[in-house]
Write a protein that holds these residues in place. Structure first.
Motif, PDB file in Angstrom:
ATOM      1  N   THR A 413      54.554  52.445  50.372  1.00 28.31           N
ATOM      2  CA  THR A 413      54.298  51.246  49.576  1.00 28.31           C
ATOM      3  C   THR A 413      52.840  50.848  49.763  1.00 28.31           C
ATOM      4  O   THR A 413      52.230  51.170  50.778  1.00 28.31           O
ATOM      5  CB  THR A 413      55.191  50.070  49.996  1.00 28.31           C
ATOM      6  OG1 THR A 413      54.966  49.780  51.389  1.00 28.31           O
ATOM      7  CG2 THR A 413      56.659  50.399  49.793  1.00 28.31           C
ATOM      8  N   GLY A 414      52.309  50.150  48.800  1.00 29.15           N
ATOM      9  CA  GLY A 414      50.941  49.668  48.953  1.00 29.15           C
ATOM     10  C   GLY A 414      50.252  49.488  47.625  1.00 29.15           C
ATOM     11  O   GLY A 414      50.529  50.209  46.659  1.00 29.15           O
ATOM     12  N   ALA A 415      49.377  48.509  47.588  1.00 27.05           N
ATOM     13  CA  ALA A 415      48.595  48.219  46.392  1.00 27.05           C
ATOM     14  C   ALA A 415      47.121  48.369  46.711  1.00 27.05           C
ATOM     15  O   ALA A 415      46.677  48.031  47.806  1.00 27.05           O
ATOM     16  CB  ALA A 415      48.879  46.800  45.898  1.00 27.05           C
ATOM     17  N   MET A 416      46.380  48.875  45.755  1.00 24.64           N
ATOM     18  CA  MET A 416      44.943  49.008  45.939  1.00 24.64           C
ATOM     19  C   MET A 416      44.202  48.162  44.907  1.00 24.64           C
ATOM     20  O   MET A 416      44.726  47.843  43.839  1.00 24.64           O
ATOM     21  CB  MET A 416      44.516  50.472  45.826  1.00 24.64           C
ATOM     22  CG  MET A 416      44.509  51.029  44.419  1.00 24.64           C
ATOM     23  SD  MET A 416      43.922  52.748  44.352  1.00 24.64           S
ATOM     24  CE  MET A 416      45.427  53.588  44.858  1.00 24.64           C
ATOM     25  N   THR A 417      42.992  47.787  45.277  1.00 25.85           N
ATOM     26  CA  THR A 417      42.059  47.134  44.372  1.00 25.85           C
ATOM     27  C   THR A 417      40.816  48.004  44.303  1.00 25.85           C
ATOM     28  O   THR A 417      40.228  48.320  45.335  1.00 25.85           O
ATOM     29  CB  THR A 417      41.702  45.726  44.864  1.00 25.85           C
ATOM     30  OG1 THR A 417      42.889  44.926  44.893  1.00 25.85           O
ATOM     31  CG2 THR A 417      40.687  45.077  43.954  1.00 25.85           C
ATOM     32  N   VAL A 418      40.453  48.416  43.102  1.00 23.72           N
ATOM     33  CA  VAL A 418      39.334  49.335  42.925  1.00 23.72           C
ATOM     34  C   VAL A 418      38.348  48.730  41.937  1.00 23.72           C
ATOM     35  O   VAL A 418      38.738  48.243  40.873  1.00 23.72           O
ATOM     36  CB  VAL A 418      39.802  50.700  42.393  1.00 23.72           C
ATOM     37  CG1 VAL A 418      38.621  51.671  42.303  1.00 23.72           C
ATOM     38  CG2 VAL A 418      40.887  51.277  43.270  1.00 23.72           C
ATOM     39  N   GLY A 419      37.086  48.735  42.298  1.00 21.54           N
ATOM     40  CA  GLY A 419      36.022  48.368  41.387  1.00 21.54           C
ATOM     41  C   GLY A 419      34.922  49.399  41.463  1.00 21.54           C
ATOM     42  O   GLY A 419      34.411  49.678  42.547  1.00 21.54           O
ATOM     43  N   SER A 420      34.585  50.006  40.329  1.00 23.99           N
ATOM     44  CA  SER A 420      33.559  51.044  40.351  1.00 23.99           C
ATOM     45  C   SER A 420      32.911  51.137  38.984  1.00 23.99           C
ATOM     46  O   SER A 420      33.575  50.993  37.957  1.00 23.99           O
ATOM     47  CB  SER A 420      34.173  52.401  40.720  1.00 23.99           C
ATOM     48  OG  SER A 420      33.196  53.419  40.682  1.00 23.99           O
ATOM     49  N   SER A 661      33.300  42.502  38.438  1.00 20.57           N
ATOM     50  CA  SER A 661      32.583  41.851  39.527  1.00 20.57           C
ATOM     51  C   SER A 661      32.361  40.375  39.265  1.00 20.57           C
ATOM     52  O   SER A 661      32.129  39.592  40.190  1.00 20.57           O
ATOM     53  CB  SER A 661      31.224  42.532  39.742  1.00 20.57           C
ATOM     54  OG  SER A 661      31.388  43.881  40.089  1.00 20.57           O
ATOM     55  N   ALA A 662      32.403  39.979  37.990  1.00 20.83           N
ATOM     56  CA  ALA A 662      32.175  38.575  37.643  1.00 20.83           C
ATOM     57  C   ALA A 662      33.408  37.720  37.838  1.00 20.83           C
ATOM     58  O   ALA A 662      33.329  36.493  37.840  1.00 20.83           O
ATOM     59  CB  ALA A 662      31.704  38.478  36.190  1.00 20.83           C
ATOM     60  N   ILE A 663      34.568  38.348  38.000  1.00 22.00           N
ATOM     61  CA  ILE A 663      35.816  37.611  38.192  1.00 22.00           C
ATOM     62  C   ILE A 663      36.082  37.483  39.677  1.00 22.00           C
ATOM     63  O   ILE A 663      35.950  38.445  40.429  1.00 22.00           O
ATOM     64  CB  ILE A 663      36.998  38.352  37.532  1.00 22.00           C
ATOM     65  CG1 ILE A 663      36.683  38.642  36.064  1.00 22.00           C
ATOM     66  CG2 ILE A 663      38.271  37.540  37.655  1.00 22.00           C
ATOM     67  CD1 ILE A 663      36.381  37.416  35.247  1.00 22.00           C
ATOM     68  N   GLY A 664      36.448  36.307  40.144  1.00 21.97           N
ATOM     69  CA  GLY A 664      36.785  36.142  41.547  1.00 21.97           C
ATOM     70  C   GLY A 664      36.298  34.833  42.101  1.00 21.97           C
ATOM     71  O   GLY A 664      36.427  33.781  41.469  1.00 21.97           O
ATOM     72  N   THR A 665      35.695  34.890  43.280  1.00 28.80           N
ATOM     73  CA  THR A 665      35.224  33.701  43.984  1.00 28.80           C
ATOM     74  C   THR A 665      33.758  33.873  44.354  1.00 28.80           C
ATOM     75  O   THR A 665      33.238  35.003  44.385  1.00 28.80           O
ATOM     76  CB  THR A 665      36.051  33.477  45.253  1.00 28.80           C
ATOM     77  OG1 THR A 665      35.838  34.576  46.144  1.00 28.80           O
ATOM     78  CG2 THR A 665      37.542  33.356  44.927  1.00 28.80           C
ATOM     79  N   PRO A 666      33.065  32.777  44.671  1.00 31.24           N
ATOM     80  CA  PRO A 666      31.636  32.879  45.010  1.00 31.24           C
ATOM     81  C   PRO A 666      31.359  33.741  46.233  1.00 31.24           C
ATOM     82  O   PRO A 666      30.226  34.185  46.421  1.00 31.24           O
ATOM     83  CB  PRO A 666      31.233  31.423  45.253  1.00 31.24           C
ATOM     84  CG  PRO A 666      32.238  30.611  44.519  1.00 31.24           C
ATOM     85  CD  PRO A 666      33.523  31.376  44.588  1.00 31.24           C
ATOM     86  N   THR A 775      35.063  32.377  38.999  1.00 23.76           N
ATOM     87  CA  THR A 775      34.066  33.426  38.807  1.00 23.76           C
ATOM     88  C   THR A 775      33.246  33.588  40.074  1.00 23.76           C
ATOM     89  O   THR A 775      33.066  32.642  40.846  1.00 23.76           O
ATOM     90  CB  THR A 775      33.132  33.096  37.625  1.00 23.76           C
ATOM     91  OG1 THR A 775      32.081  34.069  37.593  1.00 23.76           O
ATOM     92  CG2 THR A 775      32.520  31.706  37.770  1.00 23.76           C
ATOM     93  N   SER A 776      32.766  34.801  40.283  1.00 27.84           N
ATOM     94  CA  SER A 776      31.917  35.071  41.449  1.00 27.84           C
ATOM     95  C   SER A 776      30.482  34.584  41.234  1.00 27.84           C
ATOM     96  O   SER A 776      29.713  34.506  42.195  1.00 27.84           O
ATOM     97  CB  SER A 776      31.910  36.572  41.752  1.00 27.84           C
ATOM     98  OG  SER A 776      31.435  37.293  40.634  1.00 27.84           O
ATOM     99  N   MET A 777      30.115  34.284  40.004  1.00 25.21           N
ATOM    100  CA  MET A 777      28.760  33.805  39.738  1.00 25.21           C
ATOM    101  C   MET A 777      28.530  32.479  40.462  1.00 25.21           C
ATOM    102  O   MET A 777      29.372  31.572  40.414  1.00 25.21           O
ATOM    103  CB  MET A 777      28.556  33.602  38.230  1.00 25.21           C
ATOM    104  CG  MET A 777      28.770  34.854  37.393  1.00 25.21           C
ATOM    105  SD  MET A 777      27.530  36.107  37.691  1.00 25.21           S
ATOM    106  CE  MET A 777      27.926  37.302  36.407  1.00 25.21           C
ATOM    107  N   ASP A 811      23.709  40.094  38.590  1.00 23.68           N
ATOM    108  CA  ASP A 811      24.240  40.039  37.229  1.00 23.68           C
ATOM    109  C   ASP A 811      24.215  38.625  36.637  1.00 23.68           C
ATOM    110  O   ASP A 811      24.277  37.618  37.359  1.00 23.68           O
ATOM    111  CB  ASP A 811      25.684  40.545  37.212  1.00 23.68           C
ATOM    112  CG  ASP A 811      25.810  41.978  37.670  1.00 23.68           C
ATOM    113  OD1 ASP A 811      24.783  42.694  37.654  1.00 23.68           O
ATOM    114  OD2 ASP A 811      26.926  42.382  38.048  1.00 23.68           O
ATOM    115  N   SER A 812      24.191  38.591  35.295  1.00 27.27           N
ATOM    116  CA  SER A 812      24.387  37.364  34.519  1.00 27.27           C
ATOM    117  C   SER A 812      25.390  37.685  33.412  1.00 27.27           C
ATOM    118  O   SER A 812      25.640  38.853  33.096  1.00 27.27           O
ATOM    119  CB  SER A 812      23.072  36.853  33.924  1.00 27.27           C
ATOM    120  OG  SER A 812      22.185  36.449  34.956  1.00 27.27           O
ATOM    121  N   ALA A 813      25.934  36.636  32.799  1.00 27.39           N
ATOM    122  CA  ALA A 813      26.944  36.857  31.772  1.00 27.39           C
ATOM    123  C   ALA A 813      26.953  35.706  30.788  1.00 27.39           C
ATOM    124  O   ALA A 813      26.553  34.568  31.106  1.00 27.39           O
ATOM    125  CB  ALA A 813      28.325  37.002  32.422  1.00 27.39           C
TER     126      ALA A 813
END
Length: 824
Positions: A413-420, A661-666, A775-777, A811-813
């Motif tokens: 069992t297990g979940a991964m988070t991948v950003g690339s 990368s723009a989604i999330g927390t500061p 957002t992480s911004m 980054d900017s958006a």
């Protein structure tokens, strides 16, 4: 059941260098000529000021052992050998031999079968009784004695409790379950009393005990921790130094070593070499039939509890590779270095108890463009039953030989988070997991050396990607004197995928599998041991990808997943009776190959592939406008339909980096160098080059005379680089004229024109997290609206763009609110 690699042929006895050489100039040589029937090993002790051992291997009828010894006189002491159910006393041509410095002395020793009872073996082994039988010479008298082996030496002539015999049989009762007893059978003929013929019997354990009932000869050494001085693995076997009180085992005989720090699965081997002092023994992998005349174990259920909660390997800790945020303003050169370093940072979160077995992550990728978090959990279970029976007396339903019924299952069992933003190929080497099935009389274990592999072939930003899957195999069969061998395999497997959450999707392959070994000594991987069942075992071999192309509005809402179970397992079995022996490796077809899980492939979430396509314009365009055509510029990873940039609103986001990368927390860091060009119109506005531009362009027909565009500008440049040259910009161009200006001014919206010092009433400080935003911004504008006069019924082209200024990083958006383009 003996299930190990074939024991190497014993063609000679390797003599190790003596531990301590005699004084220089006082050396002589002894040649010990040992004769014994072919197949019978032998040992001769030479006792003087120092002790020496001369040993004959089983093969051949004669061997000459040459020893360099100190000058002096030595007693020649042949050790009586009990081998294959018969006693072989040794006789030396003379009782002593004298060696002079620089000279060679010879002594001959002959071993021959005694005129005595033979083939002592058990016909029944119960919890409280043992039945025995043997063959006696005509007219002989026998006496049978029993001794409880609780650390005392094995019995010899005149010791132990007398057991009543009836002809050539005996039934001994009143025993204790799971205890070890030695039986000694002495024979009286016209020549007198013989050396005793002995066997060791382990009574059947109480129900549910993970121990075996067994019968073994005295040549087998069941070593305890106190018998072993040291042990090392050699790559092809084991070298063990025994305590001086332990009799030197015969060449070719079996030695069982207990579980230790070096041998986490214990070891069952046969003696290949003996040092001159008899202490250092070389072992190669052996099997149960090398050590036992009868062996039976039944473990009906091995619970899914691998490893145990108190095992230091219990923590399959999450290994993370993130891009952490930086604190404080940096000069241009420093910020380039910091952005690169942040991508190389790796953090492993695990308890102290698990730290010693920490998983290791290896990636073939540009690490500043990769984030990976994965914490798989693996448990093993199954059952294990095996029987060895050399005499075809105790076996049930098998010929003389061996049988096995083994089940192995793994739950992953297990979940991964991948950003690339680029291709990546990673391996996560997880701690080896070992389940000790039994420790006595032979340590038997399951070991699994897992590796988790993640391969990304496109830009990806997805979380909760994984499975809960159980894969299992069963192996059963037998081999014997008659009928050869017969083994079969079967499999059971089931899986359920997790539902991923994607900001950007791409191709991902994920595998969890590795080497599995089941059997005696299975924990000693570098000793060449393959016991019972071995090979590759991959509960999960999965592939993930978008169900729709990047231009489709369903791109981020639907993924396709497939998974299969693969294995390359084989059975290695060895059994022998008398002069018959067989070793075979079987690869049942049912355990070779790959098989898809039921339901594979899946659409995630279920049914999402049947959802109708949503054109960005159908949610972005509001009332009073009709779309003619639209297009998107930039990489697919720069575009997404997400929450987080306007409270309570869904937005279409264009980013100069990864939307993921723009989604999330500061606390996260949005900075990706895509290596792409900028935008000419934005470069003119910024007064310097721009990079990594992304745009959305739509031609529409308004029904009113005023066109409105509602948007949010966000940037990671906030707040450190306000007032610097890193003035990331955006624009909303209506028929080529920018309307995205600070309200009441003609200044284009940018980092330097809206911030905590300038036009602060339009600024949201998100450096520590602002309510309603995800957002992480670190900073962004409130939702702004630009309004432009238009001609009803006449086509208008709207081009919305954002770009990095002065460099490719941080980054900017721009986020366009659903329904945020309308006319009235």
């Amino acid at each position: 059941m003996t299930l190990l690699v074939a024991v190497l042929a014993l063609v000679g006895v390797l003599i190790f260098p003596a531990a301590a050489a005699p004084r220089a100039g006082a050396l002589g040589t002894i040649e010990v000529i040992i004769s014994a029937p072919d197949g019978v090993p032998a040992i001769v002790n030479l006792a003087g000021r120092s002790q020496y051992i001369a040993a004959k291997p089983p093969s051949g009828t004669s061997t000459t052992v040459t020893l360099a010894v100190g000058a002096g006189t030595y007693r020649v002491e042949p050790r009586t050998v009990t081998f294959d159910g018969q006693v072989y006393p040794g006789r030396a041509v003379r009782p002593t031999v004298t060696v002079r410095a620089g000279q060679t002395a010879q002594v001959a020793v002959e071993f021959a079968a005694a005129d005595a009872a033979r083939d002592l073996h058990a016909t029944a082994v119960e919890q409280t009784s043992v039945s025995l039988t043997w063959t006696s010479p005509p007219g002989a008298t026998v006496k049978l004695r029993r001794t409880l082996l609780d650390g005392t030496p094995q019995p010899n002539q005149g010791r132990g409790t007398v057991v009543v015999t009836q002809g050539t049989t005996a039934v001994d009762t009143g025993l204790e379950p799971g205890r070890r007893y030695a039986y000694s059978l002495e024979t009286q003929t016209a020549r007198g009393w013989s050396e005793p013929l002995t066997v060791v019997v382990g009574t059947a354990p109480v129900a549910g005990s993970p121990e075996a009932a067994f019968v073994t000869s005295p040549t087998t050494l069941l070593a305890t921790a106190g018998d072993v001085v040291s042990v090392i693995t050699t790559g092809s076997g084991i070298e063990v130094v025994l305590d001086s009180r332990v009799p030197t085992p015969l060449p070719g005989s079996a030695v069982v070593l207990p579980v230790s720090e070096t041998l986490e699965g214990g070891f069952l081997g046969t003696v290949q070499s003996v040092s001159p002092d008899g202490r250092r023994i070389g072992l190669v992998a052996g099997g149960l039939s090398d050590a036992f005349d009868y062996y039976s174990i039944d473990i009906p259920d091995i619970p899914d509890s691998l490893p145990a909660d108190d095992d230091p390997q219990a923590g399959m800790a999450a290994t993370t590779m993130d891009l952490p945020s930086q604190a404080g303003p940096l000069a241009p050169a420093e910020r380039e270095a910091a952005a690169a370093a942040s991508g190389l940072a790796a953090a492993t979160s695990m308890g102290a108890a698990a730290a010693a077995a920490a998983p290791s992550l290896h990636c073939d990728a540009d690490l500043d463009a990769l984030s990976l978090e994965y914490s798989p959990s693996i448990t093993l279970g199954g059952h294990f039953s095996a029987t060895v029976d050399k005499y075809e007396v105790l076996g049930v339903g098998i010929p003389t030989g061996a049988s096995i019924d083994l089940g192995l299952r793994a739950t992953v069992t297990g979940a991964m988070t991948v950003g690339s933003s680029a291709e990546a190929d990673c391996e996560l080497h997880l701690p080896k997991v070992t389940r000790q099935l039994t420790v006595y009389p032979v340590p038997i274990s399951f070991t699994f050396t897992p590796i988790a592999e993640v391969e990304v072939d496109a830009a990806v930003s997805v979380s909760n990607l994984g499975f809960s899957a159980t894969a299992g195999v069963r192996v059963s069969g037998w081999m014997g004197v008659s009928g050869g061998s017969s083994f079969s395999g079967s499999r059971e497997f089931s899986a359920g995928p997790l539902v991923p959450v994607a900001q950007v999707t791409g191709g991902i392959d994920s595998t969890i599998g590795g080497q599995v070994v089941v059997g005696p000594g299975a924990g000693t991987s570098n000793a060449g041991v393959v016991a019972g069942v071995g090979g590759t075992f991959s509960p999960i071999d999965a592939a993930f990808g978008p169900a729709f192309p990047s231009g489709d509005s369903r791109y981020l809402t639907c993924m396709n997943a497939s998974a299969e179970f693969s294995a390359g397992l084989y059975v290695t079995a060895k059994a022998w009776v008398g002069s018959w022996s067989a070793t075979t490796t079987i690869a049942p077809s049912a355990l070779q190959g790959s098989w898809p899980y039921s339901g594979s492939p899946w659409d995630l979430p279920d049914g999402c592939a049947d959802a109708p396509a949503v054109d960005p314009g159908s949610t972005l365009l509001g009332s009073g406008v009709t779309e003619v055509t639209d297009s998107i510029g930039g990489l697919p990873t720069q575009w997404g339909h997400v929450d987080g940039f306007a409270p309570g609103e869904k937005t279409w986001v264009l980013s100069t980096g990864l939307v993921a990368s723009a989604i999330g927390t500061p606390g996260q860091f949005a900075s990706t160098d895509l290596g792409r060009s900028g935008d000419e119109m934005l470069s003119q506005m910024a007064g310097q080059p721009t990079y990594d531009a992304a745009y959305y362009e739509v031609t529409l027909v308004p029904t009113g005379d005023t066109l409105h565009v509602r948007y949010v500008f966000a940037s990671e440049e906030y707040p450190e680089y306000v007032g610097s040259s890193f003035n990331d910009v955006m624009g909303v161009f209506v028929d080529g004229v920018n309307c995205a200006t600070v309200p009441g001014t003609g200044l284009p919206v940018a980092v330097n024109t809206v911030n905590d010092h300038t036009n602060a009433n339009y600024y949201v400080d998100n450096s520590t997290g602002a309510a309603g935003y995800s957002t992480s911004m670190d900073g962004l504008t409130v939702p702004l609206t630009c309004s432009v006069p238009v001609t009803a019924g006449q086509p208008v082209t709207v081009r919305i763009a954002a770009a990095d200024s002065a460099d490719h990083i941080y980054d900017s958006a721009i986020a366009l609110v659903d329904g945020g383009i309308w006319a009235d």
